[in-house]
Design a protein around this motif. Structure first.
Motif, short mmCIF file in Angstrom:
data_model
loop_
_atom_site.label_atom_id
_atom_site.label_comp_id
_atom_site.label_asym_id
_atom_site.label_seq_id
_atom_site.Cartn_x
_atom_site.Cartn_y
_atom_site.Cartn_z
N GLN A 24 -2.69 11.74 6.20
CA GLN A 24 -3.56 11.66 7.57
C GLN A 24 -2.68 10.81 8.61
O GLN A 24 -2.65 11.11 9.72
CB GLN A 24 -4.67 10.99 7.12
CG GLN A 24 -5.64 11.79 6.45
CD GLN A 24 -7.05 10.97 5.98
OE1 GLN A 24 -7.02 9.73 5.80
NE2 GLN A 24 -8.02 11.48 6.00
N LEU A 25 -1.79 9.80 8.02
CA LEU A 25 -1.04 8.96 8.74
C LEU A 25 0.13 9.73 9.33
O LEU A 25 0.26 9.57 10.89
CB LEU A 25 -0.19 7.68 8.06
CG LEU A 25 0.48 6.89 8.86
CD1 LEU A 25 -0.46 6.11 9.89
CD2 LEU A 25 1.05 5.99 7.70
N LYS A 96 -6.31 6.29 16.90
CA LYS A 96 -5.70 7.44 16.06
C LYS A 96 -5.51 6.66 14.54
O LYS A 96 -5.64 7.31 13.84
CB LYS A 96 -4.31 8.14 16.52
CG LYS A 96 -4.60 8.92 17.61
CD LYS A 96 -4.61 10.34 17.01
CE LYS A 96 -4.65 11.25 18.39
NZ LYS A 96 -5.69 12.50 17.88
N LEU A 97 -4.78 5.49 14.84
CA LEU A 97 -4.28 4.93 13.49
C LEU A 97 -5.01 3.81 13.06
O LEU A 97 -5.06 3.48 11.88
CB LEU A 97 -2.87 4.44 13.80
CG LEU A 97 -1.80 5.36 14.26
CD1 LEU A 97 -0.29 4.65 14.41
CD2 LEU A 97 -1.50 6.46 13.15
N GLY A 98 -6.13 3.44 13.97
CA GLY A 98 -7.02 2.31 13.48
C GLY A 98 -7.61 2.40 12.22
O GLY A 98 -7.75 1.62 11.48
N PRO A 99 -8.34 3.63 12.18
CA PRO A 99 -9.18 4.09 10.73
C PRO A 99 -8.16 4.02 9.48
O PRO A 99 -8.53 3.56 8.70
CB PRO A 99 -9.73 5.36 11.15
CG PRO A 99 -9.76 5.18 12.51
CD PRO A 99 -8.64 4.50 13.15
N LEU A 100 -7.09 4.52 9.80
CA LEU A 100 -6.09 4.56 8.79
C LEU A 100 -5.53 3.37 8.32
O LEU A 100 -5.55 3.00 7.28
CB LEU A 100 -5.12 5.49 9.14
CG LEU A 100 -5.22 6.95 9.29
CD1 LEU A 100 -4.15 7.66 9.82
CD2 LEU A 100 -5.65 7.56 8.16
N ALA A 101 -5.26 2.42 9.15
CA ALA A 101 -4.77 1.01 8.78
C ALA A 101 -5.97 0.20 8.28
O ALA A 101 -5.44 -0.51 7.12
CB ALA A 101 -4.34 0.21 10.31
N GLY A 103 -8.21 1.50 6.38
CA GLY A 103 -8.12 1.83 4.86
C GLY A 103 -7.24 1.48 3.92
O GLY A 103 -7.34 1.35 2.67
N LEU A 104 -5.97 1.10 4.63
CA LEU A 104 -4.93 0.52 3.77
C LEU A 104 -5.17 -0.73 2.93
O LEU A 104 -4.94 -0.97 1.95
CB LEU A 104 -3.69 0.33 4.64
CG LEU A 104 -3.16 1.45 5.15
CD1 LEU A 104 -1.77 1.11 5.96
CD2 LEU A 104 -2.35 2.40 3.81
N GLY A 105 -5.98 -1.81 3.69
CA GLY A 105 -6.32 -2.84 3.06
C GLY A 105 -7.46 -2.85 2.11
O GLY A 105 -7.42 -3.61 1.26
N GLY A 106 -8.30 -1.88 2.26
CA GLY A 106 -9.50 -1.78 1.48
C GLY A 106 -9.42 -1.03 0.30
O GLY A 106 -10.26 -1.18 -0.62
N GLY A 107 -8.28 -0.38 -0.08
CA GLY A 107 -8.06 0.50 -0.97
C GLY A 107 -7.52 -0.12 -2.16
O GLY A 107 -7.93 0.35 -3.50
N MET A 108 -6.88 -1.43 -2.08
CA MET A 108 -6.31 -1.96 -3.21
C MET A 108 -7.23 -2.89 -3.85
O MET A 108 -8.05 -3.75 -2.88
CB MET A 108 -5.00 -2.80 -2.78
CG MET A 108 -4.09 -1.77 -2.61
SD MET A 108 -3.61 -0.67 -3.77
CE MET A 108 -2.78 -1.83 -4.97
N PRO A 109 -7.35 -3.09 -5.04
CA PRO A 109 -8.30 -4.19 -5.78
C PRO A 109 -7.51 -5.52 -5.37
O PRO A 109 -6.56 -5.74 -5.27
CB PRO A 109 -8.31 -3.80 -7.18
CG PRO A 109 -6.98 -3.17 -7.34
CD PRO A 109 -6.70 -2.27 -6.17
N ASP A 110 -8.64 -6.58 -5.22
CA ASP A 110 -8.01 -8.07 -5.26
C ASP A 110 -7.64 -8.30 -6.43
O ASP A 110 -8.35 -8.63 -7.69
CB ASP A 110 -9.24 -8.87 -4.55
CG ASP A 110 -8.87 -10.31 -4.46
OD1 ASP A 110 -7.55 -10.61 -4.54
OD2 ASP A 110 -9.68 -11.22 -4.35
#
Length: 119
Positions: A24-25, A96-101, A103-110
């Motif tokens: 998507q990116l 265009k890139l905001g929704p993708l960016a 998603g990058l932060g929310g996909g990894m577990p803490d």
């Protein structure tokens, strides 16, 4: 991102999500490179066209605004039109890139600090 029952996240699923986001990116970046946005100044007397990659593509100047004795005003209008077009290109990039960016932060577990020094 712990699975019900206390299990670890499905790595295959995480990798598939990461690959999908990468695709998507790339698509969004290609669309931005092909996109052109405009900016104006002087009530539309000067129009600048900029690519999504912030490259100035064209500049249109209404002949009525050209005064050989006042090139400073013309230069100011050109700068304002290019600035407006660049701002519009930045907004397009964020859209265009905001929704993708995001998603990058929310996909990894803490993972917390993992006991690393200095954290």
């Amino acid at each position: 991102m712990v699975q019900p029952g206390g299990g670890m996240p499905d790595m295959q699923q995480i990798l598939q999500q990461a690959q999908k986001m990468q695709e998507q990116l790339v698509t969004a970046q290609e669309e931005l490179a092909a996109a052109e946005v405009t900016g104006t100044a002087g009530g539309g007397m000067v129009t600048a066209t900029v690519s999504g990659g912030m490259e100035l593509k064209s500049l249109d100047i209404d002949p009525k605004i050209v005064d050989p004795d006042d090139t400073e005003t013309l230069a100011d209008l050109i700068v304002a039109a290019v600035r407006d077009a660049t701002h519009n290109a930045q907004k397009l990039t964020e859209e265009k890139l905001g929704p993708l960016a995001g998603g990058l932060g929310g996909g990894m577990p803490d993972l917390g600090n993992l006991g690393l020094p200095g954290h």
